[in-house]
Design a protein around this motif. Structure first.
Motif, PDB file in Angstrom:
ATOM      1  N   GLU A   1       0.830  -1.214   0.000  1.00 11.64           N
ATOM      2  CA  GLU A   1       0.000   0.000   0.000  1.00 11.64           C
ATOM      3  C   GLU A   1       0.867   1.268   0.000  1.00 11.64           C
ATOM      4  O   GLU A   1       0.528   2.257  -0.632  1.00 11.64           O
ATOM      5  N   ALA A   2       1.988   1.206   0.716  1.00  9.94           N
ATOM      6  CA  ALA A   2       2.859   2.384   0.835  1.00  9.94           C
ATOM      7  C   ALA A   2       4.308   1.940   0.598  1.00  9.94           C
ATOM      8  O   ALA A   2       5.085   1.821   1.545  1.00  9.94           O
ATOM      9  N   PRO A   3       4.674   1.684  -0.675  1.00 11.79           N
ATOM     10  CA  PRO A   3       6.041   1.211  -0.953  1.00 11.79           C
ATOM     11  C   PRO A   3       7.077   2.168  -0.360  1.00 11.79           C
ATOM     12  O   PRO A   3       6.893   3.384  -0.390  1.00 11.79           O
ATOM     13  N   GLY A   4       8.139   1.567   0.170  1.00 14.63           N
ATOM     14  CA  GLY A   4       9.154   2.373   0.856  1.00 14.63           C
ATOM     15  C   GLY A   4       9.059   2.191   2.369  1.00 14.63           C
ATOM     16  O   GLY A   4       9.980   2.551   3.101  1.00 14.63           O
ATOM     17  N   ALA A   5       7.919   1.632   2.832  1.00 17.52           N
ATOM     18  CA  ALA A   5       7.779   1.338   4.273  1.00 17.52           C
ATOM     19  C   ALA A   5       8.074  -0.142   4.492  1.00 17.52           C
ATOM     20  O   ALA A   5       7.536  -0.998   3.786  1.00 17.52           O
ATOM     21  N   TYR A   6       8.934  -0.416   5.445  1.00 20.70           N
ATOM     22  CA  TYR A   6       9.362  -1.796   5.738  1.00 20.70           C
ATOM     23  C   TYR A   6       9.099  -2.114   7.200  1.00 20.70           C
ATOM     24  O   TYR A   6       9.119  -1.226   8.054  1.00 20.70           O
ATOM     25  N   VAL A   7       8.928  -3.398   7.463  1.00 14.31           N
ATOM     26  CA  VAL A   7       8.833  -3.829   8.847  1.00 14.31           C
ATOM     27  C   VAL A   7       9.865  -4.933   9.071  1.00 14.31           C
ATOM     28  O   VAL A   7      10.120  -5.754   8.178  1.00 14.31           O
ATOM     29  N   ALA A   8      10.500  -4.914  10.246  1.00 13.94           N
ATOM     30  CA  ALA A   8      11.472  -5.967  10.601  1.00 13.94           C
ATOM     31  C   ALA A   8      11.357  -6.204  12.102  1.00 13.94           C
ATOM     32  O   ALA A   8      11.719  -5.329  12.896  1.00 13.94           O
ATOM     33  N   CYS A   9      10.789  -7.334  12.485  1.00  9.41           N
ATOM     34  CA  CYS A   9      10.767  -7.618  13.921  1.00  9.41           C
ATOM     35  C   CYS A   9      10.857  -9.113  14.161  1.00  9.41           C
ATOM     36  O   CYS A   9      10.352  -9.907  13.371  1.00  9.41           O
ATOM     37  N   MET A  10      11.509  -9.457  15.256  1.00 10.11           N
ATOM     38  CA  MET A  10      11.803 -10.874  15.495  1.00 10.11           C
ATOM     39  C   MET A  10      12.488 -11.099  16.831  1.00 10.11           C
ATOM     40  O   MET A  10      13.044 -10.177  17.424  1.00 10.11           O
ATOM     41  N   HIS A  11      12.477 -12.375  17.233  1.00 10.89           N
ATOM     42  CA  HIS A  11      13.412 -12.859  18.228  1.00 10.89           C
ATOM     43  C   HIS A  11      14.726 -13.071  17.440  1.00 10.89           C
ATOM     44  O   HIS A  11      14.693 -13.097  16.225  1.00 10.89           O
ATOM     45  N   SER A  12      15.850 -13.227  18.107  1.00  9.02           N
ATOM     46  CA  SER A  12      17.134 -13.509  17.428  1.00  9.02           C
ATOM     47  C   SER A  12      17.785 -12.302  16.768  1.00  9.02           C
ATOM     48  O   SER A  12      18.460 -12.430  15.746  1.00  9.02           O
ATOM     49  N   GLY A  13      17.588 -11.132  17.357  1.00  9.67           N
ATOM     50  CA  GLY A  13      18.207  -9.926  16.811  1.00  9.67           C
ATOM     51  C   GLY A  13      19.719  -9.904  16.942  1.00  9.67           C
ATOM     52  O   GLY A  13      20.400  -9.181  16.199  1.00  9.67           O
ATOM     53  N   VAL A  14      20.274 -10.682  17.874  1.00  7.47           N
ATOM     54  CA  VAL A  14      21.738 -10.761  17.990  1.00  7.47           C
ATOM     55  C   VAL A  14      22.262 -11.600  16.820  1.00  7.47           C
ATOM     56  O   VAL A  14      23.131 -11.164  16.049  1.00  7.47           O
ATOM     57  N   THR A  15      21.708 -12.796  16.690  1.00  8.82           N
ATOM     58  CA  THR A  15      22.134 -13.724  15.648  1.00  8.82           C
ATOM     59  C   THR A  15      22.050 -13.072  14.269  1.00  8.82           C
ATOM     60  O   THR A  15      22.955 -13.233  13.437  1.00  8.82           O
ATOM     61  N   LEU A  16      20.967 -12.322  14.051  1.00  6.82           N
ATOM     62  CA  LEU A  16      20.710 -11.808  12.702  1.00  6.82           C
ATOM     63  C   LEU A  16      21.315 -10.421  12.455  1.00  6.82           C
ATOM     64  O   LEU A  16      21.152  -9.870  11.359  1.00  6.82           O
ATOM     65  N   ALA A  17      22.026  -9.863  13.438  1.00  7.43           N
ATOM     66  CA  ALA A  17      22.550  -8.495  13.290  1.00  7.43           C
ATOM     67  C   ALA A  17      23.443  -8.357  12.059  1.00  7.43           C
ATOM     68  O   ALA A  17      23.383  -7.359  11.335  1.00  7.43           O
ATOM     69  N   ALA A  18      24.255  -9.362  11.794  1.00  7.40           N
ATOM     70  CA  ALA A  18      25.186  -9.261  10.653  1.00  7.40           C
ATOM     71  C   ALA A  18      24.418  -9.262   9.332  1.00  7.40           C
ATOM     72  O   ALA A  18      24.768  -8.520   8.399  1.00  7.40           O
TER      73      ALA A  18
END
Ligand SMILES: Cc1cc2nc3c(=O)[nH]c(=O)nc-3n(C[C@H](O)[C@H](O)[C@H](O)COP(=O)(O)OP(=O)(O)OC[C@H]3O[C@@H](n4cnc5c(N)ncnc54)[C@H](O)[C@@H]3O)c2cc1C
Length: 391
Positions: A344-361
């Motif tokens: 609906e609004a390209p350019g807007a993203y969402v990112a949320c999760m458990h494992s933010g340390v593991t996935l930081a790289a």
């Protein structure tokens, strides 16, 4: 050349709070949330030569990033979603270069190491269940995931202090660990030093697309705009996502952690239940509780954690616990991350999760690179929140 600044809570707070915006209101990208997920994406966007503003509610909000265990954990991730197993593995493979780069840029010692990780099993049943899980993970990843199941005697050779109640363990060479506060600190410092803009105590209350850019408003009435906006506000993302046609059905899940007095080094690899930090203390904790936004510690859980730790390494019965905390995971309905760009609004993203340390790289690398290019990595299409829609 690296700059050395003592890592203290007050130096961190002043570093985070003092970033001046110099009157800037318009950016290439605004990241909402300055926890591990937000700052790793923001840092990656800066590397793509975008001007970036982080708007962060700060310490009044619940922050998983200040209460986690510091594991870079591959084993057990993605049995029901092979793309998650592959993404996790990719991030763990990127971690060594990522850690080196952060240390070089900031001088912060991250205490990163990747010598593999262990999950100890205290009964034959636990061992058999673990064995089944690991075999399934190897199967769904077509053998890209390596592991070993080790008997008590094999473990005894590697861990002389091991208790007799340990039946066996799974071992995975892709696992590692890192000092989690050092990680958060160093990413904020690297972001700051690379001229990223950070506004503390900025709680985003409203956002909308206006022409080709997004207008982002804080509760204090400040308004900023950007062509891209990334919602990475942990458990706060749930309220913000619908404003740009996205959804983030996350819930808090409590984890409690016990910290011991510093010990002589005896455990140079992480385990799912306990790990020895670079400073020498032991972190003990793998509890999971559905208690809403309550992050208090409880004697029952602490007793269980201590009992399991002592069963694993009996000499810990003599060790003093010095601190405990509770923190809230950012949990999705299936436990896998959510990544999406709004249709609906390209350019807007969402990112949320458990494992933010593991996935930081992976967040600072391929994810940020794709967002800067106006897309998402192709292999992340299965992480859309559409998967939770009931048809
Ligand atoms: C006990 C425990 C152990 C864990 N162990 C591990 C582990 O070993 N390995 C691992 O990989 N992961 C682990 N995790 C998970 C990891 O900590 C999280 O995945 C990660 O911290 C999530 O980061 P985040 O930035 O999404 O969320 P948070 O850290 O919660 O940060 C969200 C940020 O958004 C801000 N915010 C919220 N609402 C708004 C708003 N409206 N406007 C502006 N800002 C807002 C908040 O102030 C906060 O700074 C653990 C978590 C817990 C609780």
């Amino acid at each position: 050349m690296s700059k050395k600044v003592p890592l203290t809570a007050s130096s961190q707070n002043s570093l985070l709070g003092e970033k001046k915006l110099k009157g800037m209101r318009n950016f290439d990208a605004i990241v909402v949330g300055g926890g591990l997920v937000g700052v790793s994406i923001a840092y990656g966007l800066l590397k793509q030569r975008l001007s970036v503003l982080i708007l962060d509610e700060g310490d009044i909000a619940f922050r998983a990033s200040r209460g986690n265990f510091g594991l870079i954990w591959v084993q057990s991730k993605g049995v029901k979603m092979p793309s998650y197993a592959a993404w996790t593995r990719r991030s763990s493979d990127l971690w060594a270069d990522f850690a080196e780069q952060l240390t070089e840029e900031t001088g912060v010692t991250l205490h990163y190491s990747r010598k593999g990780g262990y999950h100890f099993c205290l009964s034959e049943q636990e061992f058999n269940e673990r064995s089944t899980l690991m075999a399934r993970l190897a199967f769904v990843t077509s053998g890209a995931f390596e592991y070993e199941m080790l008997s008590h005697n094999e473990l005894r050779y590697r861990f002389p202090e091991l208790g007799p109640s340990v039946f066996g363990a799974s071992y995975c060479p892709h696992d590692g660990h890192v000092g989690s506060l050092q990680l958060l600190m160093s990413m904020h410092r690297a972001f700051h030093d690379a001229e990223g803009s950070y506004l503390a105590n900025a709680s985003v209350s409203d956002l909308k697309k206006s022409g080709n850019s997004f207008e982002v408003r804080t509760r204090d009435g400040e308004v900023f705009s950007a062509a891209r906006v990334v919602l990475a506000a942990g458990n706060g993302t749930k309220e913000l996502a619908p404003m740009v046609g996205l959804s983030a059905p996350v819930r808090p899940q409590k984890g409690q952690v016990m910290v011991t007095a510093k010990q002589k080094p005896f455990l140079d690899v992480p385990t799912a239940l306990l790990r020895q930090t670079g400073e020498g203390s032991l972190l003990i904790g793998d509890s999971k509780e559905e208690t809403g936004f309550d992050d208090m510690t409880t004697p029952e859980v602490m007793r269980d954690l201590a009992a399991r730790a002592v069963a694993t390494f009996p000499h810990l019965a003599q060790v003093r616990a010095v601190r405990t905390w509770g923190a809230l995971r950012v949990m999705t309905p299936d436990g896998h991350p959510i990544y999406a760009q709004s249709r609906e609004a390209p350019g807007a993203y969402v990112a949320c999760m458990h494992s933010g340390v593991t996935l930081a790289a992976a967040h600072a690398g391929p994810l940020a690179e794709a967002i800067a290019a106006g897309t998402l990595p192709e292999n992340l299409s299965s992480f859309s929140p559409d998967r939770f829609d009931v048809h």
